[in-house]
Scaffold this active site. Sequence first.
Site, short mmCIF file in Angstrom:
data_model
loop_
_atom_site.label_atom_id
_atom_site.label_comp_id
_atom_site.label_asym_id
_atom_site.label_seq_id
_atom_site.Cartn_x
_atom_site.Cartn_y
_atom_site.Cartn_z
N LEU A 1 -35.89 3.57 -5.61
CA LEU A 1 -35.32 5.05 -5.45
C LEU A 1 -34.23 5.17 -6.73
CD1 LEU A 1 -34.16 4.37 -1.56
CD2 LEU A 1 -36.11 5.99 -2.43
N ASP A 2 -34.03 6.36 -7.10
CA ASP A 2 -33.20 6.74 -7.98
C ASP A 2 -31.84 5.94 -7.56
OD1 ASP A 2 -34.74 8.17 -9.44
OD2 ASP A 2 -34.28 10.05 -8.68
N ARG A 3 -31.00 5.49 -8.71
CA ARG A 3 -29.72 4.94 -8.12
C ARG A 3 -28.86 5.62 -7.58
NH1 ARG A 3 -24.79 5.18 -10.85
NH2 ARG A 3 -25.81 6.70 -12.54
N SER B 1 -37.31 7.42 -8.96
CA SER B 1 -37.35 6.46 -9.97
C SER B 1 -36.14 5.53 -10.07
CB SER B 1 -37.54 7.18 -11.41
OG SER B 1 -36.55 7.81 -11.62
#
Length: 575
Positions: free
Chosen positions: A280-282, A470
Amino acid sequence: MHVSVSARGLRSLLLCITKVSRRVAQFTSVCNVSTFRSFHLNSLRCQKSSLTMEQAANDSGTPAGVNTPVSVEETATKDATETGKRKNDEPDEAEKSGRGKRRRGAGGKKLRPGERYVPPPQKRNPGVSFSQEHFDETSYYFESGLRKVYPYYFDFKTYCKGRWIGKTLLDVFNSEFRAESIEYYQMAAKEGRIKLNETPVEDLSVVLRNNDHMRNTVHRHEPPVVGRPLEVLVDDGEVLVVDKPASIPVHPCGRFRHNTVIFILGKERGISELHTVHRLDRLTSGVLLFARTLEKSKQLDQLVRDRQLEKEYVCRVDGEFPEGELICEEPILVVSFKIGLCRVDPKGKECRTVFQRLSFNGKTSVVRCLPLTGRTHQIRVHLQYLGFPIVNDPIYGASAWGPHRGKGGHIGKSDEELLQALVQEHQNLHLLDITDDCTGVGQEAKKKIKISEKMDKSGRTAEPDESGESCQTQVDKKFDCTETTNINTKNASLTESQNPLSTNSNGNQTEAADSTRKTPQGTQDHLCSECKLVRPDPTEKELIMYLHALRYKGPDFEYSTSLPDWAKEDWVDAE
């Protein structure tokens, strides 16, 4: 008859001498003196043996060309008598070829005066997992609802890249590692913090060669993340599922190492050797899956490749999203793989996302998102294209995209101009998931740092993941490294047990209500520029993007979380 035999012997002798002469001429051009002597002696022995055999044949009345049985013992005794040598006296293969044993260290190659020896590259073990040794590098402390990490010493390591060969260390630091000034690297070299092939380098004018191994010891600071504890949803021995808070990267990347899901699980729960199934994205929160075993990891990876893993996200967007179901199939192009910036473009890859509005509070809408393909930033890019960017999205909700913020794909500027505008809009570069030095404005932005500013000197690239999201994989400009290893750390005398914690209304662990971030006592380094700065703590808007992974469903499993507070109908923006 006696004359005939003598003539035959004479012819044999002349023939043998001729052959010896020819072979001598050949060997003298390629062999050394000792090899020639050995060959010459053997030839003479052959000649003597030939004459002896012919003489014996004449004495016994047997023709020279007829074979006679000879025992092994007789042959050995005869050879020893003729040569006057034992078998052990024969020259070995190295002596015959004129070559000695290969020298250790330089691969048998003699170094020229002033030439450096470069050891061969070491084999890397791709299966290395983080262990307790890594987790013990430093510790956490909690302050103002944030999880913070005590600064620590760390080694960035890398092998010489092809584009660096023939350049000096000074040139490489000046062109590619611009997080610090040249003066810093010169002082660090004098203190032995920069090593080349494990040897301290005091002069940065040394020219790099292929396979050179570089090590840079830095005083590492990590940005704070939200202090909410990691909630483990499922742990059945095969699968580990957690509810990831926003602002925490999945695994070590860029400036983040201990403030990551992998390290928090290892340090606080003793869980290690996890296999990442998706990322997952930060800034994204929600369901995050790990496999406990390699077999389970392969099984889940196959489900992802076969698109049998159904994903459901929820987000809050600006404006009134249309009612009903809305499908976006615009192709997405990656503008830069290194930077991780994407946009809708006819040349991009096919994408498909299904959206459905859940609620509208008069200003923002809560939207259900089903990504049917897995492109980088797919949900975020499609919502931007539709004209409803996600609230608190620092990239696709930025005004750098133009007055309409990229709606309909209308940008009005080149990719380079867009990237420049994004950097100028956000001085706090670590929120952008892009690399400052990749834009050419990193040094200029760094010059604008003041004591009260929230400037960050790092960047990230985004690695695509099957969910359409991402992980921010930063490119830390201390060293653009592919391998990192820690060294002995110098942590603060305070430990977590010395920090009495409480929990605020948001579920974040907190301590003192100090709104500034400065280096704790006992962890300062005289060369570290970060230690000289006092930064304001990041706000919730800078740490939380309103995008949440709500549910992951497979053929025989389903994992989900409850709705975040900001996704509930009665939620009101504090602003």
